[in-house]
Write a protein that holds these residues in place. Structure first.
Motif, PDB file in Angstrom:
ATOM      1  N   ALA A  33       0.823  -1.207   0.000  1.00 53.59           N
ATOM      2  CA  ALA A  33       0.000   0.000   0.000  1.00 53.59           C
ATOM      3  C   ALA A  33       0.850   1.246   0.000  1.00 53.59           C
ATOM      4  CB  ALA A  33      -0.927  -0.006   1.219  1.00 53.59           C
ATOM      5  N   ALA A  34       2.053   1.144   0.642  1.00 50.84           N
ATOM      6  CA  ALA A  34       2.921   2.316   0.722  1.00 50.84           C
ATOM      7  C   ALA A  34       3.542   2.640  -0.615  1.00 50.84           C
ATOM      8  CB  ALA A  34       4.008   2.088   1.758  1.00 50.84           C
ATOM      9  N   GLN A  35       3.534   1.680  -1.536  1.00 51.94           N
ATOM     10  CA  GLN A  35       4.166   1.904  -2.828  1.00 51.94           C
ATOM     11  C   GLN A  35       3.153   2.222  -3.915  1.00 51.94           C
ATOM     12  OE1 GLN A  35       6.912  -1.217  -3.793  1.00 51.94           O
ATOM     13  NE2 GLN A  35       7.794  -1.296  -1.744  1.00 51.94           N
ATOM     14  N   THR A  36       1.942   2.566  -3.529  1.00 50.63           N
ATOM     15  CA  THR A  36       0.923   2.940  -4.509  1.00 50.63           C
ATOM     16  C   THR A  36       1.367   4.201  -5.256  1.00 50.63           C
ATOM     17  OG1 THR A  36      -0.801   2.048  -3.102  1.00 50.63           O
ATOM     18  CG2 THR A  36      -1.485   3.612  -4.817  1.00 50.63           C
ATOM     19  N   PRO A  37       1.325   4.209  -6.579  1.00 50.79           N
ATOM     20  CA  PRO A  37       1.765   5.389  -7.337  1.00 50.79           C
ATOM     21  C   PRO A  37       1.006   6.639  -6.919  1.00 50.79           C
ATOM     22  CG  PRO A  37       1.420   3.511  -8.785  1.00 50.79           C
ATOM     23  CD  PRO A  37       0.898   3.112  -7.445  1.00 50.79           C
ATOM     24  N   SER A  38       1.749   7.728  -6.805  1.00 53.34           N
ATOM     25  CA  SER A  38       1.146   8.999  -6.396  1.00 53.34           C
ATOM     26  C   SER A  38       0.679   9.770  -7.630  1.00 53.34           C
ATOM     27  CB  SER A  38       2.170   9.838  -5.633  1.00 53.34           C
ATOM     28  OG  SER A  38       1.695  11.146  -5.442  1.00 53.34           O
ATOM     29  N   PRO A  39      -0.435  10.516  -7.509  1.00 55.81           N
ATOM     30  CA  PRO A  39      -0.890  11.327  -8.640  1.00 55.81           C
ATOM     31  C   PRO A  39      -0.040  12.579  -8.855  1.00 55.81           C
ATOM     32  CG  PRO A  39      -2.298  11.691  -6.740  1.00 55.81           C
ATOM     33  CD  PRO A  39      -1.359  10.568  -6.360  1.00 55.81           C
ATOM     34  N   LEU A  40       0.832  12.875  -7.902  1.00 53.66           N
ATOM     35  CA  LEU A  40       1.655  14.085  -8.016  1.00 53.66           C
ATOM     36  C   LEU A  40       2.793  13.869  -9.011  1.00 53.66           C
ATOM     37  CD1 LEU A  40       1.972  15.056  -4.236  1.00 53.66           C
ATOM     38  CD2 LEU A  40       0.370  15.955  -5.936  1.00 53.66           C
ATOM     39  N   PHE A 126       6.074  23.236 -13.793  1.00 52.03           N
ATOM     40  CA  PHE A 126       5.217  22.630 -12.770  1.00 52.03           C
ATOM     41  C   PHE A 126       5.838  22.717 -11.380  1.00 52.03           C
ATOM     42  CE2 PHE A 126       8.054  19.259 -14.113  1.00 52.03           C
ATOM     43  CZ  PHE A 126       8.341  18.573 -12.935  1.00 52.03           C
ATOM     44  N   LEU A 127       7.150  22.872 -11.297  1.00 49.42           N
ATOM     45  CA  LEU A 127       7.810  22.964  -9.992  1.00 49.42           C
ATOM     46  C   LEU A 127       7.362  24.196  -9.220  1.00 49.42           C
ATOM     47  CD1 LEU A 127      11.462  21.954 -10.966  1.00 49.42           C
ATOM     48  CD2 LEU A 127       9.780  20.569  -9.751  1.00 49.42           C
ATOM     49  N   GLN A 128       6.990  25.254  -9.956  1.00 48.47           N
ATOM     50  CA  GLN A 128       6.555  26.484  -9.312  1.00 48.47           C
ATOM     51  C   GLN A 128       5.073  26.484  -8.972  1.00 48.47           C
ATOM     52  OE1 GLN A 128       7.818  29.996 -11.489  1.00 48.47           O
ATOM     53  NE2 GLN A 128       9.480  28.878 -12.443  1.00 48.47           N
ATOM     54  N   LYS A 129       4.305  25.622  -9.635  1.00 44.24           N
ATOM     55  CA  LYS A 129       2.845  25.713  -9.538  1.00 44.24           C
ATOM     56  C   LYS A 129       2.189  24.542  -8.835  1.00 44.24           C
ATOM     57  CE  LYS A 129       2.807  28.147 -13.987  1.00 44.24           C
ATOM     58  NZ  LYS A 129       2.341  28.116 -15.394  1.00 44.24           N
ATOM     59  N   GLN A 130       2.814  23.357  -8.899  1.00 43.44           N
ATOM     60  CA  GLN A 130       2.157  22.155  -8.400  1.00 43.44           C
ATOM     61  C   GLN A 130       2.932  21.540  -7.241  1.00 43.44           C
ATOM     62  OE1 GLN A 130       1.189  19.325 -11.557  1.00 43.44           O
ATOM     63  NE2 GLN A 130       1.388  20.945 -13.082  1.00 43.44           N
ATOM     64  N   ALA A 131       2.196  20.833  -6.398  1.00 40.56           N
ATOM     65  CA  ALA A 131       2.848  20.002  -5.391  1.00 40.56           C
ATOM     66  C   ALA A 131       3.565  18.860  -6.108  1.00 40.56           C
ATOM     67  CB  ALA A 131       1.818  19.462  -4.409  1.00 40.56           C
ATOM     68  N   ILE A 132       4.707  18.449  -5.603  1.00 41.29           N
ATOM     69  CA  ILE A 132       5.513  17.439  -6.292  1.00 41.29           C
ATOM     70  C   ILE A 132       5.954  16.350  -5.327  1.00 41.29           C
ATOM     71  CG2 ILE A 132       6.392  19.062  -8.016  1.00 41.29           C
ATOM     72  CD1 ILE A 132       9.018  19.138  -6.392  1.00 41.29           C
ATOM     73  N   GLU A 133       6.382  15.235  -5.904  1.00 41.41           N
ATOM     74  CA  GLU A 133       7.106  14.216  -5.172  1.00 41.41           C
ATOM     75  C   GLU A 133       8.476  14.087  -5.803  1.00 41.41           C
ATOM     76  OE1 GLU A 133       5.221  10.457  -4.847  1.00 41.41           O
ATOM     77  OE2 GLU A 133       3.898  11.107  -3.208  1.00 41.41           O
ATOM     78  N   THR A 134       9.477  13.780  -4.993  1.00 43.43           N
ATOM     79  CA  THR A 134      10.843  13.684  -5.508  1.00 43.43           C
ATOM     80  C   THR A 134      11.375  12.266  -5.342  1.00 43.43           C
ATOM     81  OG1 THR A 134      11.710  14.416  -3.361  1.00 43.43           O
ATOM     82  CG2 THR A 134      11.400  16.093  -5.064  1.00 43.43           C
ATOM     83  N   GLU A 135      12.139  11.849  -6.308  1.00 42.82           N
ATOM     84  CA  GLU A 135      12.795  10.554  -6.267  1.00 42.82           C
ATOM     85  C   GLU A 135      13.816  10.546  -5.135  1.00 42.82           C
ATOM     86  OE1 GLU A 135      15.701   9.248  -9.468  1.00 42.82           O
ATOM     87  OE2 GLU A 135      13.891   8.221 -10.133  1.00 42.82           O
TER      88      GLU A 135
END
Length: 286
Positions: A33-40, A126-135
């Motif tokens: 469950a923790a590895q579910t792909p994020s929509p971000l 998108f880095l300035q406008k959207q919430a992101i996830e980082t590798e």
């Protein structure tokens, strides 16, 4: 942290993501469950490294463009002062015409630089406008670069602040002498000193902002990103109003027809804009 270039080379060689190369052993034991792909949107290490490199390359260009915007009124003011003093046979209409042409040419050059730099990082807007996830590894990379850049950032900000504070000195000195020609000339010197300060601020600020965007810190936290689009719309509308006021005051039915005497509108507009943005951000965060 392992060397970034070696990580990218291994990723390309084995056709795997840098995330796979950098993951800790405990990642394998995480529940599914923790590895579910994020929509971000997900920022990879290669993207982060590329974005930081482009930000550093664009920094001096953006700083130059910002400084050009500040010094753009100088030809208009200088020619107006020469006309007022009766030097070199320059009359008011000639001074105003040449000064406005020079102002528009300088602004056009600055806009071209802004557009070129914007185009080079369009893929990362998108880095300035959207919430992101980082590798895995991106946060460490950004923090490491930011810590290494901190001394240069602090020195440039100190220099820029000192120049902006001292920029008022020429005006006070000219007022002590009392010659109107020197007062006009001192304003040109004020703009030149402010432009140097702005150059220092923007050059290091561009690089620092890129790191903050990857870390979602500073002005690029998720709450700040949520209100950024509204601030941008307000900025566009505000400066259109300022331009309208300038044109009406200078060239309207009751205008003086002397742009060199209307420069104060931009100074007042800049101060009011800064106060307006601060007030709007405070209101929207409530």
């Amino acid at each position: 942290m392992p060397d970034i270039d070696k990580i990218l080379q291994l990723s390309s060689l084995f056709s795997v993501t840098t995330d796979c190369l950098l993951k800790d052993m405990q990642d394998d034991t995480q529940p599914a469950a923790a590895q579910t792909p994020s929509p971000l949107p997900r920022v990879t290490l290669a993207q982060a490294n590329d974005y930081l490199a482009k930000a550093r390359a664009n920094a001096p260009k953006l700083a130059l463009a910002a400084a050009l915007c500040v010094v753009s009124p100088i030809p208009l003011l200088a020619l107006g002062a020469l006309s007022e003093a009766g030097l070199f046979g320059i009359w008011d209409d000639l001074a105003g015409g040449i000064g406005l042409i020079a102002l528009l040419v300088i602004i056009a050059a600055a806009v071209a630089i802004f557009m070129q730099c914007s185009a080079s990082v369009r893929a990362y807007e998108f880095l300035q406008k959207q919430a992101i996830e980082t590798e895995y590894g991106v946060t460490g990379l950004a923090k490491e670069r930011r810590d290494a850049f901190a001394p240069q950032y602090d020195k440039a900000n100190i220099l820029g602040t000192v120049l902006c504070v001292l920029s008022a000195v020429p005006v006070f000195a000219a007022m002590m002498v009392g010659a109107s020609f020197l007062v006009s000339a001192s304003i040109c010197l004020v703009l030149a000193l402010v432009a140097c300060g702005v150059y220092a601020f923007v050059r290091v600020g561009t690089v620092r902002d890129a790191m903050d965007q990857l870390l979602e810190e500073g002005d690029y936290t998720r709450p700040n990103k949520a209100i950024k689009s509204r601030i941008n719309a307000l900025t566009a509308a505000y400066w259109l109003v300022v331009v309208t006021i300038f044109l009406w005051y200078t060239f309207g039915p009751q205008g003086n027809g002397q742009p060199q005497y209307s420069w104060f509108i931009w100074a007042i507009g800049g101060v009011v804009y800064a106060a307006l943005v601060i007030a709007v951000k405070a209101f929207m965060k409530k």
